[in-house]
Design a protein around this motif. Structure first.
Motif, PDB file in Angstrom:
ATOM      1  N   ARG A 179       5.051  14.620   6.395  1.00  0.00           N
ATOM      2  CA  ARG A 179       3.982  13.753   6.911  1.00  0.00           C
ATOM      3  C   ARG A 179       4.031  12.382   6.235  1.00  0.00           C
ATOM      4  O   ARG A 179       3.878  11.350   6.873  1.00  0.00           O
ATOM      5  N   LYS A 180       4.281  12.393   4.944  1.00  0.00           N
ATOM      6  CA  LYS A 180       4.277  11.121   4.217  1.00  0.00           C
ATOM      7  C   LYS A 180       5.473  10.263   4.624  1.00  0.00           C
ATOM      8  O   LYS A 180       5.337   9.046   4.821  1.00  0.00           O
TER       9      LYS A 180
ATOM     10  N   ALA B 262       4.808   8.633   7.833  1.00  0.00           N
ATOM     11  CA  ALA B 262       3.822   7.550   7.712  1.00  0.00           C
ATOM     12  C   ALA B 262       4.459   6.299   7.095  1.00  0.00           C
ATOM     13  O   ALA B 262       4.195   5.173   7.538  1.00  0.00           O
ATOM     14  N   VAL B 263       5.295   6.491   6.086  1.00  0.00           N
ATOM     15  CA  VAL B 263       5.956   5.343   5.450  1.00  0.00           C
ATOM     16  C   VAL B 263       6.896   4.670   6.456  1.00  0.00           C
ATOM     17  O   VAL B 263       6.943   3.434   6.562  1.00  0.00           O
TER      18      VAL B 263
ATOM     19  N   ALA C  15       0.812  -1.225   0.000  1.00  0.00           N
ATOM     20  CA  ALA C  15       0.000   0.000   0.000  1.00  0.00           C
ATOM     21  C   ALA C  15       0.844   1.272   0.000  1.00  0.00           C
ATOM     22  O   ALA C  15       0.345   2.331  -0.382  1.00  0.00           O
ATOM     23  N   VAL C  16       2.101   1.189   0.434  1.00  0.00           N
ATOM     24  CA  VAL C  16       2.937   2.397   0.386  1.00  0.00           C
ATOM     25  C   VAL C  16       3.808   2.433  -0.873  1.00  0.00           C
ATOM     26  O   VAL C  16       4.439   3.443  -1.166  1.00  0.00           O
TER      27      VAL C  16
END
Lengths: 255, 240
Positions: free
Chosen positions: B202-203, B206-207, B148-149
């Protein structure tokens, strides 16, 4: 390879609505106007090249649905281009259910998916809530002959020429090409299974409360819709057959 | 009896990474990581090294041996704050009869919405993605959260090893993607837009969280136990 004559091709909407009864228990109400366009020309159409219908609905008494569309385009007695789309209203962050089911004599091309309307790398909770319910179904159907071939699994590859389309997919798309009649029917089962997951999620869906999240969601959702409505090569075919005005209506209803 | 030769995963990755003028990291976020560079436990051993470089927050390479049955390799590159470079992520899991691979340039923005980013960093990998679609055992990445990433051009496969030359061939996607990354690195310039910088930050966070969970799950099994507590506990911190 078995070639399937036009008259033996899958009756997509009959199978979904009559055999599998996917909308049982839901009160669908015709959607007469969409994005300011009268939808009537889509409900039934016929030209020398093509005939068919795209029927858009909303859910009676519910604010959850932007549109539920099913349709078929029969082309020159040779091929059927079928579509099923469920799009939630902007108050809900449900993924876009999208299905292209295109059958011709030598093959069936399929893409069915629940397309996320937020970046799921940033929002893993979205994936867990809306997409992970597909994980077992995806693992079952991705092994169908054609989707997996010669030890290679080709899902996530049908949209190879269109990176924008691949970027819209979830981690669980069923996409590719199959040939044998029994495999085509199995693909239809996958469509039914994906549709049931979405309809179940829709029943439980709650409106978005966070305005910043909603803005983010709408930005991505509009980007997905713009790409598919403006760049999908199927849209060009529709334009050639029906003209620009009807193309705009049809592609907006299909996606 | 012929002794089995493992593919030189770490050596090859390091060879390419050296183009970055690497500086070895011995501390990370206040913790001493030099002590964890080499570790051995009851069922295996591991080596992990982390570096920094211009425009790069951290580049790390790890090699973990689970007994003499499996060689794991991991290579990660995270961009320095202020740059929009993708995250390089490569995973190697080599057994006697198969090699499971994953390699990607993970986007640091929403690559559906940010079309210029997608065209610059992701679509340019299209020819490599096409080329490696013919790998034997090509398939989607099995871990749902990791998949999903991933970008739309990741390459994953479980390659059956039918002859020894295939071990070296399986390294090619890792090194080819890395070469592209190094090209991007050369031309990378700082991002000026504060909103974009916020999105990237932010990304990446999250990853990293997703990959941390993934490593945690993997290290909870025999691999982690085999390594011994020292490296097993610190591995995610060093790699991410």
């Amino acid at each position: 390879m078995a070639r399937v004559p036009f008259n033996d091709m899958i009756r997509f909407t009959d199978e979904l609505l009559v055999t599998h009864k996917i909308f049982d228990g839901l009160e669908l109400e015709p959607l007469n106007t969409y994005l300011g366009m009268d939808t009537q020309p889509a409900w039934e159409y016929k030209t020398p090249l093509a005939s068919g219908f795209y029927k858009p609905y909303v859910l009676k008494g519910s604010d959850k649905i932007d549109k539920i569309t099913y349709g078929e385009l029969h082309y020159m007695g040779r091929a059927k281009y079928c579509a099923l789309n469920f799009t939630a209203s902007d108050d809900y962050d449900l993924p876009i259910f999208s299905c292209e089911f295109d059958e011709s004599a030598p093959r069936l091309s399929i893409t069915v998916d629940l397309m996320p309307v937020v970046d799921i790398a940033v929002h893993p909770e979205y994936r867990e809530k809306y997409l992970d319910p597909l994980k077992d179904i995806w693992r079952t159907y991705r092994t169908l002959p054609g989707l997996t071939k010669d030890g290679r699994c080709h899902v996530q590859r049908r949209y190879a020429p269109w990176p924008w389309a691949r970027a819209a997919l979830s981690p669980y798309p069923i996409d590719g090409r199959v040939e044998e009649p029994e495999t085509r029917l199995a693909v239809l089962d996958a469509v039914v299974a994906y549709a049931r997951v979405w309809l179940d999620l829709m029943k439980k869906a709650e409106p978005i409360r966070d305005p910043a999240y909603k803005r983010e969601m709408i930005t991505r959702k509009r980007a997905v819709q713009k790409y598919f409505r403006e760049l999908d090569p199927g849209g060009e075919v529709i334009k050639k057959i029906f003209g620009a005005e009807k193309q705009k209506l049809f592609v907006s209803l299909i996606f | 009896m012929v002794e089995k030769t493992w593919a030189p995963y770490c050596e090859k990755m390091k060879e390419h990474l050296d183009q970055l003028s690497l500086v070895r990291l011995t501390q990370w976020q206040g913790a001493d990581i030099a002590g964890a560079e080499h570790s051995a436990g009851p069922g295996g051993s591991g080596t992990v090294q982390a570096f920094t470089a211009d425009k790069i927050e951290k580049a790390a390479i790890a090699r973990i041996m689970a007994g003499d049955a499996v060689q794991y390799g991991i290579c990660t590159i995270f961009p320095a704050e202020g740059f929009d470079l993708p995250i390089y992520f490569s995973r190697w899991e080599e057994r006697a009869d198969s090699i499971s691979i994953l390699v990607d340039l993970v986007p640091t923005v929403d690559s559906l919405v940010d079309e210029p980013y997608r065209k610059k960093y992701i679509e340019t990998l299209g020819p490599l993605w096409d080329k490696y679609s013919n790998l034997p055992g090509m398939a989607p990445e099995e871990n749902d959260a990791v998949r999903a990433v991933c970008s739309i051009v990741y390459t994953a496969a479980v390659i059956p090893i039918e002859r020894e030359g295939m071990r070296l061939a399986a390294l090619a996607p890792h090194t080819e993607y890395l070469k592209k990354y190094l090209e991007f690195h050369q031309s990378a310039v700082p991002v000026e837009d504060p909103q974009k910088l916020q999105e990237i930050k932010r990304k990446i966070a999250a990853v990293k969280a997703t990959l941390r969970d993934y490593f945690k799950g993997a290290l909870a099994g025999p691999v982690g136990q085999g390594l011994g507590a020292g490296l097993s506990e610190q591995l995610s911190d060093i790699l991410l």
